[in-house]
Design a protein around this motif. Structure first.
Motif, PDB file in Angstrom:
ATOM      1  N   SER A  19      30.155  49.109  48.629  1.00  0.00           N
ATOM      2  CA  SER A  19      30.627  50.036  47.589  1.00  0.00           C
ATOM      3  C   SER A  19      30.308  49.547  46.181  1.00  0.00           C
ATOM      4  CB  SER A  19      32.137  50.256  47.735  1.00  0.00           C
ATOM      5  OG  SER A  19      32.408  50.822  48.985  1.00  0.00           O
ATOM      6  N   SER A  20      29.152  48.945  46.036  1.00  0.00           N
ATOM      7  CA  SER A  20      28.714  48.448  44.736  1.00  0.00           C
ATOM      8  C   SER A  20      28.414  49.603  43.792  1.00  0.00           C
ATOM      9  CB  SER A  20      27.450  47.596  44.933  1.00  0.00           C
ATOM     10  OG  SER A  20      26.779  47.408  43.719  1.00  0.00           O
ATOM     11  N   ALA A  21      28.706  49.413  42.525  1.00  0.00           N
ATOM     12  CA  ALA A  21      28.431  50.458  41.531  1.00  0.00           C
ATOM     13  C   ALA A  21      26.932  50.642  41.329  1.00  0.00           C
ATOM     14  CB  ALA A  21      29.097  50.101  40.206  1.00  0.00           C
ATOM     15  N   THR A  22      26.155  49.586  41.575  1.00  0.00           N
ATOM     16  CA  THR A  22      24.704  49.685  41.392  1.00  0.00           C
ATOM     17  C   THR A  22      24.019  50.312  42.598  1.00  0.00           C
ATOM     18  OG1 THR A  22      24.403  47.431  42.219  1.00  0.00           O
ATOM     19  CG2 THR A  22      24.605  47.721  39.830  1.00  0.00           C
ATOM     20  N   HIS A  23      24.679  50.301  43.746  1.00  0.00           N
ATOM     21  CA  HIS A  23      24.117  50.906  44.960  1.00  0.00           C
ATOM     22  C   HIS A  23      25.128  51.886  45.537  1.00  0.00           C
ATOM     23  CE1 HIS A  23      20.657  48.367  45.014  1.00  0.00           C
ATOM     24  NE2 HIS A  23      21.335  47.266  45.214  1.00  0.00           N
ATOM     25  N   PRO A  24      24.966  53.167  45.270  1.00  0.00           N
ATOM     26  CA  PRO A  24      25.897  54.141  45.862  1.00  0.00           C
ATOM     27  C   PRO A  24      25.678  54.239  47.372  1.00  0.00           C
ATOM     28  CG  PRO A  24      24.124  55.268  44.729  1.00  0.00           C
ATOM     29  CD  PRO A  24      23.930  53.794  44.474  1.00  0.00           C
ATOM     30  N   VAL A  25      26.484  55.029  48.032  1.00  0.00           N
ATOM     31  CA  VAL A  25      26.332  55.189  49.481  1.00  0.00           C
ATOM     32  C   VAL A  25      24.910  55.650  49.810  1.00  0.00           C
ATOM     33  CG1 VAL A  25      28.770  55.597  49.918  1.00  0.00           C
ATOM     34  CG2 VAL A  25      27.283  57.534  49.423  1.00  0.00           C
ATOM     35  N   PRO A  26      24.320  55.140  50.894  1.00  0.00           N
ATOM     36  CA  PRO A  26      22.927  55.463  51.210  1.00  0.00           C
ATOM     37  C   PRO A  26      22.707  56.817  51.879  1.00  0.00           C
ATOM     38  CG  PRO A  26      23.776  53.873  52.781  1.00  0.00           C
ATOM     39  CD  PRO A  26      24.853  54.088  51.747  1.00  0.00           C
ATOM     40  N   ILE A  27      23.698  57.321  52.595  1.00  0.00           N
ATOM     41  CA  ILE A  27      23.505  58.549  53.370  1.00  0.00           C
ATOM     42  C   ILE A  27      23.880  59.764  52.532  1.00  0.00           C
ATOM     43  CG2 ILE A  27      24.215  59.856  55.408  1.00  0.00           C
ATOM     44  CD1 ILE A  27      24.649  57.167  56.828  1.00  0.00           C
ATOM     45  N   HIS A  28      22.936  60.685  52.451  1.00  0.00           N
ATOM     46  CA  HIS A  28      23.162  61.940  51.721  1.00  0.00           C
ATOM     47  C   HIS A  28      23.836  62.971  52.618  1.00  0.00           C
ATOM     48  CE1 HIS A  28      21.956  65.998  50.389  1.00  0.00           C
ATOM     49  NE2 HIS A  28      22.128  65.512  49.176  1.00  0.00           N
ATOM     50  N   TYR A  41      19.155  58.987  50.681  1.00  0.00           N
ATOM     51  CA  TYR A  41      18.645  59.235  49.333  1.00  0.00           C
ATOM     52  C   TYR A  41      17.287  58.570  49.116  1.00  0.00           C
ATOM     53  CZ  TYR A  41      23.158  61.147  47.962  1.00  0.00           C
ATOM     54  OH  TYR A  41      24.279  61.921  47.862  1.00  0.00           O
ATOM     55  N   PHE A  42      17.106  57.362  49.669  1.00  0.00           N
ATOM     56  CA  PHE A  42      15.887  56.598  49.429  1.00  0.00           C
ATOM     57  C   PHE A  42      15.309  56.105  50.746  1.00  0.00           C
ATOM     58  CE2 PHE A  42      18.623  56.064  45.688  1.00  0.00           C
ATOM     59  CZ  PHE A  42      17.796  56.612  44.716  1.00  0.00           C
ATOM     60  N   VAL A  43      13.985  56.004  50.798  1.00  0.00           N
ATOM     61  CA  VAL A  43      13.281  55.565  52.007  1.00  0.00           C
ATOM     62  C   VAL A  43      13.761  54.186  52.445  1.00  0.00           C
ATOM     63  CG1 VAL A  43      11.020  54.943  52.947  1.00  0.00           C
ATOM     64  CG2 VAL A  43      11.257  57.007  51.558  1.00  0.00           C
ATOM     65  N   ASN A  44      13.950  53.299  51.502  1.00  0.00           N
ATOM     66  CA  ASN A  44      14.399  51.944  51.835  1.00  0.00           C
ATOM     67  C   ASN A  44      15.745  51.969  52.570  1.00  0.00           C
ATOM     68  OD1 ASN A  44      13.456  49.328  51.710  1.00  0.00           O
ATOM     69  ND2 ASN A  44      14.789  48.812  49.984  1.00  0.00           N
ATOM     70  N   ILE A  68      21.923  51.376  72.394  1.00  0.00           N
ATOM     71  CA  ILE A  68      20.619  51.154  73.000  1.00  0.00           C
ATOM     72  C   ILE A  68      19.660  52.204  72.455  1.00  0.00           C
ATOM     73  CG2 ILE A  68      19.285  51.120  75.145  1.00  0.00           C
ATOM     74  CD1 ILE A  68      21.956  50.448  76.578  1.00  0.00           C
ATOM     75  N   VAL A  69      18.566  51.746  71.864  1.00  0.00           N
ATOM     76  CA  VAL A  69      17.547  52.672  71.369  1.00  0.00           C
ATOM     77  C   VAL A  69      16.678  53.069  72.551  1.00  0.00           C
ATOM     78  CG1 VAL A  69      15.579  52.961  69.821  1.00  0.00           C
ATOM     79  CG2 VAL A  69      17.562  51.625  69.074  1.00  0.00           C
ATOM     80  N   MET A  70      16.682  54.362  72.857  1.00  0.00           N
ATOM     81  CA  MET A  70      15.903  54.867  73.986  1.00  0.00           C
ATOM     82  C   MET A  70      14.479  55.217  73.560  1.00  0.00           C
ATOM     83  SD  MET A  70      18.066  54.802  76.500  1.00  0.00           S
ATOM     84  CE  MET A  70      17.398  55.843  77.752  1.00  0.00           C
ATOM     85  N   LYS A  71      14.351  55.765  72.370  1.00  0.00           N
ATOM     86  CA  LYS A  71      13.053  56.198  71.870  1.00  0.00           C
ATOM     87  C   LYS A  71      13.146  56.226  70.361  1.00  0.00           C
ATOM     88  CE  LYS A  71       9.744  59.922  72.707  1.00  0.00           C
ATOM     89  NZ  LYS A  71       9.566  61.199  73.392  1.00  0.00           N
ATOM     90  N   GLU A  72      12.085  55.808  69.713  1.00  0.00           N
ATOM     91  CA  GLU A  72      12.093  55.780  68.257  1.00  0.00           C
ATOM     92  C   GLU A  72      10.787  56.350  67.734  1.00  0.00           C
ATOM     93  OE1 GLU A  72      12.358  52.430  64.701  1.00  0.00           O
ATOM     94  OE2 GLU A  72      12.820  51.868  66.751  1.00  0.00           O
ATOM     95  N   ARG A  73      10.904  57.204  66.717  1.00  0.00           N
ATOM     96  CA  ARG A  73       9.728  57.755  66.051  1.00  0.00           C
ATOM     97  C   ARG A  73       9.913  57.591  64.560  1.00  0.00           C
ATOM     98  NH1 ARG A  73       9.376  63.568  68.864  1.00  0.00           N
ATOM     99  NH2 ARG A  73       9.292  62.866  70.999  1.00  0.00           N
ATOM    100  N   ASP A  74       8.883  57.146  63.888  1.00  0.00           N
ATOM    101  CA  ASP A  74       8.929  56.983  62.443  1.00  0.00           C
ATOM    102  C   ASP A  74       8.141  58.120  61.810  1.00  0.00           C
ATOM    103  OD1 ASP A  74       8.663  56.264  59.777  1.00  0.00           O
ATOM    104  OD2 ASP A  74       8.379  54.131  60.208  1.00  0.00           O
ATOM    105  N   TYR A  75       8.870  59.149  61.377  1.00  0.00           N
ATOM    106  CA  TYR A  75       8.216  60.307  60.772  1.00  0.00           C
ATOM    107  C   TYR A  75       7.885  60.092  59.298  1.00  0.00           C
ATOM    108  CZ  TYR A  75       9.247  62.953  64.987  1.00  0.00           C
ATOM    109  OH  TYR A  75       9.291  63.388  66.285  1.00  0.00           O
ATOM    110  N   ILE A  76       8.278  58.948  58.762  1.00  0.00           N
ATOM    111  CA  ILE A  76       7.881  58.600  57.396  1.00  0.00           C
ATOM    112  C   ILE A  76       6.480  58.008  57.440  1.00  0.00           C
ATOM    113  CG2 ILE A  76       8.388  57.157  55.390  1.00  0.00           C
ATOM    114  CD1 ILE A  76      11.373  57.332  56.315  1.00  0.00           C
TER     115      ILE A  76
END
Length: 120
Positions: A34-43, A86-89, A105-113
């Motif tokens: 909950s840093s003021a310089t880094h708001p929550v990552p999920i939009h 909000y951001f790719v990172n 458990i990750v069953m399948k992963e796709r990176d659409y970025i």
């Protein structure tokens, strides 16, 4: 598949989805302390459970009888969640944290970025 079979099929998926959404909500509020310089990552988070008709249609498309057993054995997308950051990172950070969770458990992963779908 009748209505009762459908509801029996989706119940564990609904429970798992609720657990995942709770985990994501917790991570969203603790990821950056909950840093003021880094708001929550999920939009935004969107989730869904596939409808009975959609499950049956997909099984027929795969040339399988629309049954509860075939849905469990041949479909990997009965439940789904889309997390918009909000951001790719933030996306890559969240992925690494989720992958480090010992009870997921990750069953399948796709990176659409890195590799977008042809339709954009």
């Amino acid at each position: 598949m009748n209505e009762k079979e459908y509801y029996n099929l989706i119940k564990p998926y609904e429970d798992a989805m609720q657990m995942l959404l709770s985990r994501l909500d917790t991570l969203n509020h603790t990821l950056y302390e909950s840093s003021a310089t880094h708001p929550v990552p999920i939009h935004n988070i969107q989730s869904r459970i596939k409808s009975k008709k959609s499950i049956e249609d997909k099984l027929i498309k795969k040339e399988k009888k629309p049954s509860m057993t075939n849905a469990k054995n041949f479909l990997m997308d009965i439940a789904g969640a889309r997390v918009i950051c909000y951001f790719v990172n933030d996306i890559y950070n969240l992925i690494e944290i989720l992958k480090s969770q010992t009870d997921l458990i990750v069953m399948k992963e796709r990176d659409y970025i890195a590799g977008p779908k042809p339709n954009g």
